[in-house]
Design a protein around this motif. Structure first.
Motif, short mmCIF file in Angstrom:
data_model
loop_
_atom_site.label_atom_id
_atom_site.label_comp_id
_atom_site.label_asym_id
_atom_site.label_seq_id
_atom_site.Cartn_x
_atom_site.Cartn_y
_atom_site.Cartn_z
N GLY A 23 24.20 -25.29 -26.38
CA GLY A 23 25.61 -25.41 -25.99
C GLY A 23 25.79 -26.07 -24.64
O GLY A 23 24.84 -26.28 -23.88
N GLY A 24 27.03 -26.44 -24.36
CA GLY A 24 27.37 -26.97 -23.05
C GLY A 24 27.25 -28.47 -22.89
O GLY A 24 27.85 -29.04 -22.00
N GLY B 257 30.33 -23.10 -24.23
CA GLY B 257 28.95 -23.27 -24.64
C GLY B 257 28.00 -23.17 -23.47
O GLY B 257 26.87 -22.71 -23.59
N SER B 258 28.46 -23.60 -22.32
CA SER B 258 27.62 -23.59 -21.13
C SER B 258 27.45 -22.17 -20.60
O SER B 258 26.35 -21.75 -20.25
N LEU C 197 32.95 -27.10 -24.15
CA LEU C 197 31.68 -27.25 -23.44
C LEU C 197 31.48 -26.12 -22.43
O LEU C 197 30.37 -25.63 -22.24
N ALA C 198 32.56 -25.73 -21.78
CA ALA C 198 32.45 -24.66 -20.78
C ALA C 198 32.00 -23.37 -21.45
O ALA C 198 31.13 -22.65 -20.93
#
Lengths: 382, 257
Positions: free
Chosen positions: A325-326, A258-259, A255-256
């Motif tokens: 993302g994220g 993607g963020s 997630l990071a």
């Protein structure tokens, strides 16, 4: 600074708003946009955390679940005794199981702001590799491909499974290497492996399908009485996906990245290597999906599955995972897989042209993504 | 070598005659720099003076072509920001390096998660520690700690980034223009935070173009020009005019290296 208030907040703990006098926002919200002050509570008191209700409504997962529930209730009312039956649900659950497995893998890919178009080739390669592996196992005068479903052994299943996973692993590694290390945009990288993978599958099969009953028990058997193995496997994959995404460090890093890929790199995450892993997860899920597919349908389907990538992406997006993302939700993906299936099934049962399902899914998909956009915009308004 | 007072301890972080060249550009021309524990050292200079390059050498992003970086008086070789972090040096970049979709606790612990069973993260523990550390530093978070930092104001985000650095830094915290994008009140809060970090005994280095602000918060000021240090001041013994003179090259109190 009021120590009393500080103590109170640390008591109520991390779960609640840390309203404090030193709060930067407290002073700022006062002279900022009034509506922002209203929505944020402006730190006027300790209990200014967004209410659970607000959080619920603003969550796309809850929205899509709500939509699914309403649809199911409607169909149950419109077709009493037909839609809302156990057997219909069992059938539905079996129908979506393979797509669920694949979509869980895709959820990880999309969470990195990536995309995996190569799912069909992953599934077809998984089928073909399973079949070729069975073909290597000699049984009597023939091979394991030709054994009847009741004569199969765990060994054949393991061989086929290993081969399917191997094909998924290879495809995933190629995707991950091209995206992570060669910096090729995911859509094009996986478009390349989509075509390439299907081509290899067709070459291996000379363009024709092969039937096998050796793996039937994997899909249709019941390890737990009353629950088809296929559904059980789907649920297990959802469970693994949930832990992997929401509880494991792996998911956190996914997630990071993607963020904000740059931020992830700055804090020392090995972004390239992680992308390699994520695409490998996607590839493994597709390969496993192929294994389940050949088990369930008793044949390869080299010309089939061509829209499975789009179906998986639809399910993931419906489930509230952001294509930017994220943000991701495994449970959302599970719900997202069900929506098109329920619409299709329901329309057929109530006698509406099933093509309306395509229209409805299209509309819902656009609405879901629009709501994600709105959420993003309102969230970073400042 | 410059005349350092023998009674004073070795600087927490120092650069000695550091050179760094990018192609034809000599970004750093034998720059020296010192940051003492428990002090805020401001690093100022015009655009292109080499401030950010120096900070990147100090934080392990760049490797100097020649010269040394010293931590507590000991020469060190850093090949990556991770090396610097291991030595207790944390950097807050202009763009903060936060993942906007993750909450504050997740950002604070990103890449250094508290783990359970090796592969799971322990979110409640990370949230508790973050809340505690934020409270200690006086970083107020109006919102729930579970809210993504994207919904924070610029000042709050900056505070999260600084608090994260302060939480992990054992020695030195480097801030690259921490208040450049902030409003007046937010800036005041961030400067307060910088003072509190100093009071913990850390060496704070910060780059800024805002000279009144520099004089307000810094204990010492080091001025760079054309890749070298041209002047050093105690902030009580100088004023904006003198700083401008040093930045523009009209004033120097540095003996040429």
């Amino acid at each position: 600074m009021s120590g009393v208030q500080d103590d109170k907040t640390s008591e109520t703990g991390h779960l609640h708003a840390m309203a404090e006098v030193a709060a930067i926002d407290a002073t700022e919200a006062g002279d900022a946009v009034p509506e922002a002050a209203a929505t944020e509570g402006a730190g006027m008191s300790v209990d200014t955390a967004p209410s659970p209700w607000r959080r619920l409504v603003s969550s796309p997962v809850v929205m899509t679940f709500f939509f699914l529930a309403v649809t199911m209730v409607l169909f149950s009312i419109l077709a009493p005794g037909k839609f809302g039956t156990t057997s219909n649900f069992e059938q539905l659950a079996q129908n979506v199981a393979i797509l669920t497995v694949v979509s869980i893998g895709t959820t990880f890919v999309i969470a990195t702001a990536g995309i995996d178009l190569s799912i069909p080739s992953g599934i077809v390669l998984g089928e073909v590799f399973a079949l070729k592996a069975l073909g290597l196992v000699t049984v009597g005068s023939g091979t394991a491909v030709d054994v009847a479903s009741e004569d199969t052994t765990a060994w054949y299943v393991v061989v086929a499974l290993a081969a399917s996973l191997l094909s998924g692993l290879l495809l995933g590694l190629i995707n991950g290497f091209t995206v992570g290390y060669m910096r090729i945009p995911p859509m094009l990288a996986t478009l390349g492996t989509l075509g390439g993978g299907l081509g290899i599958a067709l070459l291996l099969q000379n363009g024709v399908n092969t039937a096998t009953y050796a793996l039937n028990s994997v899909a249709t058997g019941q390890v737990i009485p009353g629950l088809s193995n296929l559904v059980l496997i789907g649920l297990l994959v959802v469970g693994i996906g949930y832990v992997g995404m929401h509880r494991a460090v792996f998911g956190r890093h996914t997630l990071a990245i993607g963020s904000s890929e740059e931020s992830a790199r700055r804090v020392g995450l090995k972004v390239e290597r992680h992308l390699l892993k994520v695409y490998t997860v996607g590839g493994l899920a597709s390969g496993f999906g192929g294994f389940l597919s050949v088990a369930y349908f008793s044949t390869t389907s080299v010309a089939g599955h061509s829209t499975d990538n789009l179906q998986a992406i639809t399910a993931v997006a419906l489930g509230g995972t952001s294509l930017f993302g994220g943000v991701a939700s495994i449970i959302g993906t599970l719900i997202g897989v069900w929506i098109p299936a329920v619409l299709q099934n329901g329309f057929i049962i109530i006698g509406v042209q099933p093509y309306w399902q395509m229209v409805a899914v299209g509309v819902v998909l656009i609405l879901a993504i629009y709501s994600d956009q709105l959420r993003r915009r309102s969230r970073s308004r400042r | 070598m410059t005349s350092s007072d023998d009674r004073s301890p070795a600087p927490a972080l120092a650069a000695r005659s550091v050179e760094k060249q990018f192609g034809q550009v000599r970004a750093l021309r034998g720059v020296s720099f010192e940051a003492m524990a428990g002090e805020v050292t401001a690093l100022i200079g015009d655009n292109g003076a080499g401030k950010s390059t120096l900070v990147k050498c100090l934080s392990g992003v760049h490797r100097p072509d020649s010269g040394t970086i010293e931590v507590d008086g000991q020469p060190v070789h850093m090949t990556s920001p991770t090396d610097a972090e291991r030595m207790g040096i944390e950097t807050v970049y202009q763009d903060l390096a936060l993942a906007p979709d993750l909450d504050a606790a997740s950002n604070v612990f990103l890449g250094r998660e508290i783990r359970k069973f090796r592969f799971l993260h322990d979110q409640p523990a990370m949230r508790r520690q973050t809340a505690k550390s934020f409270a200690d530093l006086g970083v107020g978070m109006v919102q729930d700690l579970r809210v993504p930092v994207a919904s924070f104001s610029g000042g709050q985000r900056q505070s999260v980034a600084i608090a994260r650095a302060a939480m992990w830094a054992q020695h030195v915290i480097l801030l690259d223009e921490p208040t450049a994008a902030l409003g007046v009140i937010q800036t005041a809060k961030v400067l307060d935070l910088i003072r509190r970090v100093r009071e913990r005994g850390l060496a704070v280095v910060f780059i800024s173009h805002n000279l009144p602000q520099v004089l307000e918060v810094a204990d010492r000021v080091e001025v760079m020009r054309l890749g070298a240090r041209v002047a050093r001041f105690k902030s009580g013994e100088t004023d904006v005019e003198q700083l401008i003179a040093a930045i523009s090259g009209a004033y120097t109190n540095e003996v040429a290296a």
